[in-house]
Design a protein around this motif. Sequence first.
Motif, PDB file in Angstrom:
ATOM      1  N   GLN A   1       0.793  -1.224   0.146  1.00  0.00           N
ATOM      2  CA  GLN A   1      -0.075   0.136   0.011  1.00  0.00           C
ATOM      3  C   GLN A   1       0.830   1.356   0.112  1.00  0.00           C
ATOM      4  OE1 GLN A   1      -3.424  -0.034  -0.471  1.00  0.00           O
ATOM      5  NE2 GLN A   1      -2.733   2.047  -0.888  1.00  0.00           N
ATOM      6  N   LYS A   2       1.895   1.102   0.686  1.00  0.00           N
ATOM      7  CA  LYS A   2       3.008   2.341   0.832  1.00  0.00           C
ATOM      8  C   LYS A   2       3.523   2.666  -0.626  1.00  0.00           C
ATOM      9  CE  LYS A   2       6.839   3.547   3.612  1.00  0.00           C
ATOM     10  NZ  LYS A   2       8.029   2.980   4.365  1.00  0.00           N
ATOM     11  N   ALA A   3       3.804   1.428  -1.347  1.00  0.00           N
ATOM     12  CA  ALA A   3       4.416   1.650  -2.532  1.00  0.00           C
ATOM     13  C   ALA A   3       3.364   2.336  -3.498  1.00  0.00           C
ATOM     14  CB  ALA A   3       4.943   0.353  -3.186  1.00  0.00           C
ATOM     15  N   ALA A   4       2.267   1.660  -3.290  1.00  0.00           N
ATOM     16  CA  ALA A   4       0.977   2.048  -4.432  1.00  0.00           C
ATOM     17  C   ALA A   4       0.911   3.563  -4.075  1.00  0.00           C
ATOM     18  CB  ALA A   4      -0.346   1.476  -4.115  1.00  0.00           C
TER      19      ALA A   4
ATOM     20  N   THR B   1      12.327   7.727  -4.316  1.00  0.00           N
ATOM     21  CA  THR B   1      11.898   6.579  -3.506  1.00  0.00           C
ATOM     22  C   THR B   1      12.285   5.244  -4.455  1.00  0.00           C
ATOM     23  OG1 THR B   1      10.017   7.531  -2.498  1.00  0.00           O
ATOM     24  CG2 THR B   1      10.052   5.210  -2.582  1.00  0.00           C
ATOM     25  N   VAL B   2      12.854   4.391  -3.645  1.00  0.00           N
ATOM     26  CA  VAL B   2      13.360   2.824  -4.432  1.00  0.00           C
ATOM     27  C   VAL B   2      12.611   1.858  -3.920  1.00  0.00           C
ATOM     28  CG1 VAL B   2      15.073   1.420  -4.904  1.00  0.00           C
ATOM     29  CG2 VAL B   2      15.417   3.723  -5.101  1.00  0.00           C
TER      30      VAL B   2
ATOM     31  N   GLU C   1      13.645   3.340   0.922  1.00  0.00           N
ATOM     32  CA  GLU C   1      13.490   2.051   0.144  1.00  0.00           C
ATOM     33  C   GLU C   1      12.172   1.306   0.584  1.00  0.00           C
ATOM     34  OE1 GLU C   1      17.354   0.016  -0.892  1.00  0.00           O
ATOM     35  OE2 GLU C   1      17.303   0.567   1.075  1.00  0.00           O
ATOM     36  N   ILE C   2      11.785   0.620  -0.263  1.00  0.00           N
ATOM     37  CA  ILE C   2      10.333  -0.138   0.071  1.00  0.00           C
ATOM     38  C   ILE C   2      10.496  -1.495  -0.466  1.00  0.00           C
ATOM     39  CG2 ILE C   2       7.783  -0.427  -0.231  1.00  0.00           C
ATOM     40  CD1 ILE C   2       7.606   2.535  -0.664  1.00  0.00           C
ATOM     41  N   MET C   3      10.555  -2.432   0.350  1.00  0.00           N
ATOM     42  CA  MET C   3      10.858  -3.690  -0.030  1.00  0.00           C
ATOM     43  C   MET C   3       9.778  -4.741  -0.410  1.00  0.00           C
ATOM     44  SD  MET C   3      13.550  -5.834  -0.976  1.00  0.00           S
ATOM     45  CE  MET C   3      12.697  -7.140  -2.033  1.00  0.00           C
ATOM     46  N   LEU C   4       9.269  -5.024  -1.615  1.00  0.00           N
ATOM     47  CA  LEU C   4       8.259  -6.063  -1.986  1.00  0.00           C
ATOM     48  C   LEU C   4       8.696  -7.253  -2.220  1.00  0.00           C
ATOM     49  CD1 LEU C   4       6.123  -3.533  -4.236  1.00  0.00           C
ATOM     50  CD2 LEU C   4       6.078  -3.794  -1.574  1.00  0.00           C
TER      51      LEU C   4
ATOM     52  N   GLU D   1      -0.376  -7.212  -8.583  1.00  0.00           N
ATOM     53  CA  GLU D   1      -1.118  -6.505  -7.455  1.00  0.00           C
ATOM     54  C   GLU D   1      -0.753  -5.112  -7.123  1.00  0.00           C
ATOM     55  OE1 GLU D   1       0.265  -9.171  -4.186  1.00  0.00           O
ATOM     56  OE2 GLU D   1      -0.571  -7.969  -2.706  1.00  0.00           O
ATOM     57  N   LEU D   2       0.302  -4.583  -7.391  1.00  0.00           N
ATOM     58  CA  LEU D   2       0.721  -3.217  -7.155  1.00  0.00           C
ATOM     59  C   LEU D   2      -0.267  -2.451  -8.086  1.00  0.00           C
ATOM     60  CD1 LEU D   2       2.704  -1.004  -5.576  1.00  0.00           C
ATOM     61  CD2 LEU D   2       4.260  -1.622  -7.758  1.00  0.00           C
ATOM     62  N   LEU D   3      -0.241  -2.863  -9.328  1.00  0.00           N
ATOM     63  CA  LEU D   3      -1.300  -2.234 -10.278  1.00  0.00           C
ATOM     64  C   LEU D   3      -2.747  -2.117  -9.787  1.00  0.00           C
ATOM     65  CD1 LEU D   3       1.149  -1.898 -12.377  1.00  0.00           C
ATOM     66  CD2 LEU D   3      -0.310  -2.542 -13.996  1.00  0.00           C
TER      67      LEU D   3
END
Length: 253
Positions: free
Chosen positions: A5-8, A216-217, A232-235, A245-247
């Motif tokens: 959610q953070k990445a989105a 942001t990476v 950084e955000i690690m998925l 899922e991100l889309l």
Amino acid sequence: MTHMQKAADVLAVARRIVFFTGAGISAESGIPTFRDKLTGLWATYDPQRLETADAFRENPALVWGWYLWRRRQVTLAQPNAGHHSISKLAKAGWDVSVITQNIDDLHERAGVDAVVHLHGTLLNVKCFACHRPIALEPEQLRISKEDELVEPPRCSRCNGRARPGVVWFRENLPEGAWLSAVRLVRTCDVLISIGTSGVVRPAADLPEMAIRAKATVIHVNLEDVSLGDGREIMLIGSAAQVLPELLGCLGVK
Ligand code: APR
């Protein structure tokens, strides 16, 4: 809030997104990464020993045979949901660029036009001696499953041997591609690094360069490959699962 959610949320307001991809994004298309053990004909070989100018000098037929085999593998492969997600995001209106270390053409076949190929491409052939491009006929590129040693064709201008248009270990990256990559990374809001072990430099320096430029990476990988920075955000997961899922979180179908 989940990492997804953070990445989105970051992507929802991003202006310029750069995707930086490695072998992991093509793994689910059936192209082995450099960490996978080779199987079949090439099971006893170490790619790191085949992918050098010295190896080509020593045994050109072996190295040419290996690349024809890889080329065959790529021709038979199809882009997966990871590749398609990138082009979907671009079509949905985001400003998207792609920098890849991969020598396959799966991003292009998924509909991304301008891909920066840091390590060259398997589809180009050039002369080992005079470095000029060589155009080959399809039958000169065709091999059967059993072919291992294949004598490379000769350059019509200088009679040098044909070699793949890729960057071998200890060779410099194509200057134009590297400069384009640096420019893109320094001016993006978000860099999404997918399926790369981050050990082969200078390509591996790009995520850190993005962090220094205050982007942001987001990493997408089967393993935690983050560098330990707060930006950084690690998925963790496979590219073909995580990216759709991100889309989905962004409402992009
Ligand atoms: N989804 C996401 N990540 C994956 C997947 C997947 N389905 N499968 C594997 N990975 C990850 C692995 O965990 C690993 O971190 O992809 C990475 C693949 O690492 P490498 O094989 O080292 O590939 P790459 O980083 O692209 O290699 C860089 O090394 O040999 C040279 O020139 C060659 O361009 C290549 C460079």
